[in-house]
Design a protein around this motif. Structure first.
Motif, PDB file in Angstrom:
ATOM      1  N   VAL A 213       0.837  -1.197   0.000  1.00 33.35           N
ATOM      2  CA  VAL A 213       0.000   0.000   0.000  1.00 33.35           C
ATOM      3  C   VAL A 213       0.877   1.255   0.000  1.00 33.35           C
ATOM      4  O   VAL A 213       2.060   1.204   0.354  1.00 33.35           O
ATOM      5  N   ASP A 214       0.293   2.384  -0.407  1.00 37.50           N
ATOM      6  CA  ASP A 214       0.997   3.663  -0.352  1.00 37.50           C
ATOM      7  C   ASP A 214       0.874   4.277   1.034  1.00 37.50           C
ATOM      8  O   ASP A 214       1.769   4.967   1.496  1.00 37.50           O
TER       9      ASP A 214
ATOM     10  N   ASP B 190       8.870   4.157   3.071  1.00 38.61           N
ATOM     11  CA  ASP B 190       8.142   4.996   2.117  1.00 38.61           C
ATOM     12  C   ASP B 190       6.624   4.883   2.272  1.00 38.61           C
ATOM     13  O   ASP B 190       5.886   5.654   1.668  1.00 38.61           O
ATOM     14  N   ILE B 191       6.145   3.915   3.043  1.00 31.69           N
ATOM     15  CA  ILE B 191       4.696   3.815   3.263  1.00 31.69           C
ATOM     16  C   ILE B 191       4.294   4.864   4.301  1.00 31.69           C
ATOM     17  O   ILE B 191       4.819   4.872   5.419  1.00 31.69           O
TER      18      ILE B 191
ATOM     19  N   ALA C 152      10.102  -0.438   4.779  1.00 28.41           N
ATOM     20  CA  ALA C 152       8.888   0.174   4.241  1.00 28.41           C
ATOM     21  C   ALA C 152       8.752   1.611   4.734  1.00 28.41           C
ATOM     22  O   ALA C 152       7.665   2.082   5.066  1.00 28.41           O
TER      23      ALA C 152
END
Lengths: 330, 136
Positions: B57-58, B87-88, B85
């Motif tokens: 997921v973003d 960047d999430i 992660a």
């Protein structure tokens, strides 16, 4: 996210999920990563679970994961839910039934939206299976969207197809129809504590006995019909699903013993090549027609009955496919 | 990010059963063209982080009505960072005092936290703006 293929080969979940995402989003050059992993695929047993919306596919998947984990088998799940035809959005709600496995490193669940695909799965499912396969999952469960009668594309991707039925969906004529009712390697009558389950069982058994050889698809396999009782009685439910697990494995063993794995692989490969050809040939043409405004012109011409769609298609084929003779000359 | 569909995980952790808000938001985001995954109730931060990674997921949206936010947000951020992660994005909503909201954002535990009374369209707008600004 460079070198996705290599990172997937090394077991990186983040990379695996991103690779599936790139396939879904049709990011250019994603096929490079597939090239990198392709040679390592083909080791997992792929199980398809399909049936009507609310039939209990996700809940069965959850219990089936538990049944395989009790044997220390690793499991990958690709769970498909529908994309809105109006907004492109989706609520991916299968996973909510499987959250007890959310901390288990031996279970990788990935939700996919159909994104306009019509066969009950999404276009990325085929490659998603390869990705899970390369991660070393013993069992890969593909849960389709809630299907009607005709969404049977799962047969191109699964070794073992399970069709989940529930009582109350129609009379015995429904069991005679083509499509969904033909594709099962195993039938489940779910929610078997409900009224009508006995009748449904009988109808399904009758149907199964009439189509003994499955049109040569699985010669000699007698499709079993299993009753699964209410999830509200967890012990009974788990027991039913353990039986289901053993049946699934029996089916796979049957395929192996009768040299039928190659058969299924050929079916999958045919579908994949078709898909790849579509991506390589038709998709770029469609994009160009869209961008140049030619598509809009064609739609206009055809809507006001100026030119029929077949003539338009033939003109496009003329322009792009050099070797193709005109339909009128063929 | 041309072609990318926004994927978002909505989550509730701990003993918090107030899910009307998060369900409304799930529907709203779906209707805005996003792919929404909802964890359901009573999850742990560990489960949410692993789910976010598996689903690529973003954004994770954490809904909190129990007062446990000062523990939950930093914990989730830390777990995501430790699983490669970073960047999430983590965003939040629910009953969280304004002072705490600011402190959590300042500390980097959340990128944004939306308080009670926020209109859903404001959240959609925020997500679209942030996603449009991101590359690859």
């Amino acid at each position: 996210m460079k070198e996705l293929g290599k990172r997937v080969l090394a077991g990186d979940i983040r990379a695996a999920s991103r690779l599936i995402r790139n396939l879904e989003d049709q990011i250019p050059n994603t096929h490079v990563a597939i090239q990198e992993i392709f040679a390592n695929t083909g080791n997992s047993h792929v199980i398809g679970i399909t049936g009507a919306p609310g039939a209990g596919k996700s809940t069965l998947t959850d219990e089936l994961i538990a049944a395989y984990r009790s044997q220390e088998k690793t499991v990958g799940v690709l769970a498909v839910d529908p994309t809105s035809p109006f907004t492109g959005g989706a609520l991916l709600g299968d996973r909510i039934r499987m959250l007890r496995h959310a901390e288990d490193k031996g279970v990788f669940v990935r939700s996919l939206a159909t994104r306009g695909a019509m066969g009950g799965i999404s276009k990325a499912v085929g490659e998603g299976i390869h990705v899970m396969d390369v991660l070393g999952k013993d069992k890969i469960i593909v849960e389709t969207v809630g299907v009607g009668q005709q969404e049977v594309e799962i047969i191109n991707h699964a070794h073992t197809v399970i069709v989940v039925l529930v009582p109350g969906m129609g009379d015995e004529i429904q069991a005679l129809k083509a499509g969904l009712m033909e594709i099962a390697d195993i039938f489940i009558i779910n929610k078997a504590d409900r009224d009508g389950a006995g009748k449904l069982y009988k109808e399904t058994m009758n149907m199964v006995q009439m189509s003994r050889d499955k049109y040569g698809i699985t010669k000699g396999w007698q499709t079993p019909v299993l009753l699964v009782e209410s999830v509200l009685e967890p012990h009974k439910f788990a027991e039913s699903v353990t039986k289901l697990r053993d049946k699934i494995d029996e089916h796979y063993q049957f395929l192996v013993d009768h040299d039928l794995i190659a058969d299924r692989l050929r079916r999958k490969t045919t579908a994949e090549i078709n898909e790849a050809l579509w991506g390589a040939i038709l998709a770029p043409i469609l994009e160009e027609l869209e961008n140049s405004g030619e598509m809009a012109t064609m739609i206009g011409k055809s809507s006001n009955k100026e030119v029929d769609p077949y003539t338009l298609a033939d003109e496009v084929a003329q322009k792009y496919l050099k070797e193709r003779p005109r339909a009128s000359e063929a | 990010m041309k072609n990318r569909n926004v994927r978002i995980l909505l989550a509730k952790t701990g003993l918090d059963s107030h899910d009307r808000g998060v369900r409304l938001l799930a529907r709203t985001l779906r209707d805005s063209g996003m792919e929404v995954i909802y964890t359901g109730l009573y999850r742990t931060e560990e489960e949410v982080a692993q789910t976010a990674v598996q689903e690529d997921v973003d954004i994770v949206g954490l809904s909190m009505h129990t007062g446990a936010h000062n523990r939950a947000f930093p914990r989730l951020r830390e777990l995501l960072d430790s699983q490669n992660a970073g960047d999430i994005l983590v965003i939040g909503g629910g009953v969280i005092p304004e002072k705490d909201r600011q402190e959590l954002v300042d500390a980097g535990a959340a990128t944004a936290i939306f308080g009670p009374g926020t209109s859903t369209s404001k959240i959609v707008e925020w997500i679209n703006k942030v996603m449009a600004a991101r590359k690859e």
